[in-house]
Scaffold this motif. Sequence first.
Motif, short mmCIF file in Angstrom:
data_model
loop_
_atom_site.label_atom_id
_atom_site.label_comp_id
_atom_site.label_asym_id
_atom_site.label_seq_id
_atom_site.Cartn_x
_atom_site.Cartn_y
_atom_site.Cartn_z
N TYR A 1 61.36 56.23 22.32
CA TYR A 1 62.19 57.24 21.72
C TYR A 1 62.88 57.29 20.33
N VAL B 1 72.57 50.25 26.52
CA VAL B 1 72.15 50.27 25.42
C VAL B 1 73.01 49.55 24.31
N GLU C 1 74.63 53.67 27.32
CA GLU C 1 73.93 54.41 28.54
C GLU C 1 72.96 53.25 29.39
N GLU D 1 61.07 51.70 26.50
CA GLU D 1 61.32 53.15 26.49
C GLU D 1 62.08 53.56 25.21
N TRP D 2 63.29 53.16 25.21
CA TRP D 2 64.41 53.34 24.17
C TRP D 2 63.84 53.32 22.91
N LYS E 1 63.60 64.50 26.81
CA LYS E 1 64.00 63.90 28.11
C LYS E 1 63.81 64.42 29.18
N CYS F 1 64.18 48.94 28.08
CA CYS F 1 63.97 48.29 26.57
C CYS F 1 62.85 49.05 25.71
N TRP G 1 67.76 54.09 30.44
CA TRP G 1 66.81 53.61 29.64
C TRP G 1 66.22 52.25 30.03
N TYR H 1 70.79 55.95 18.35
CA TYR H 1 71.56 54.77 18.91
C TYR H 1 73.05 55.05 19.11
N THR I 1 73.17 57.35 22.25
CA THR I 1 72.85 56.51 23.44
C THR I 1 73.68 55.37 23.73
N LYS J 1 61.65 60.05 33.44
CA LYS J 1 62.69 59.78 32.86
C LYS J 1 63.92 60.29 33.35
N TYR K 1 70.63 51.14 32.33
CA TYR K 1 69.17 50.61 32.59
C TYR K 1 68.58 51.79 33.42
#
Length: 182
Positions: free
Chosen positions: A119, A50, A88, A115-116, A179, A113, A111, A82, A85, A106, A90
């Motif tokens: 959230y 990320v 972190e 999904e992040w 999560k 793209c 993560w 951000y 995370t 999960k 993929y």
Amino acid sequence: MNICIGLYKGDGRLHNAIVRRWTDSIYSHAELILPDTTSITIFPFSLKGVHREPFKVEVEKDWDFICVPVNPYELNIIESFYEQTKGEQYDWVGMIASQLVPFHIKHQRRWYCSEWIAYALRRAGIINGLHEKADMSPEVLSRLIPHREKIKFSDIPESTDWNSTWTQVTHFAPDDSDKKNV
């Protein structure tokens, strides 16, 4: 001010074609573009995890954008998420397994793209219904944003001046209760 979800529909690479075909969608990738025109994203074959970088549109027809007005408090929540995370990696297992079973799987610190972004937007109170979705593809993400048109990059609206109504932004420390572990 606005944040925008950039939805990639260009040809891209082989993995873009696989995602489009598997999810039966025109979209294969998503990025969250912040008011300063940086984007937060994660790519499947990148070691950056990320990360945040300046957003560049090489071919405008390759992208659709959904923009959402945010206030400083909501933006601060996204920025804090951000920071929590950043780096972190993929979530290959979660992405593939969630496509094969009727519920969302999960990995706690990984993560993909869309999904992040989902959230981050849920934590900021911008969307609901995250836990009802097994497939969190870019297409599904685009449908979670209610009543918003898809626009071109050149049509992204100007920022809103929130300074007249917001004087202080409260720091938000998100928890990990939403999560699921694989």
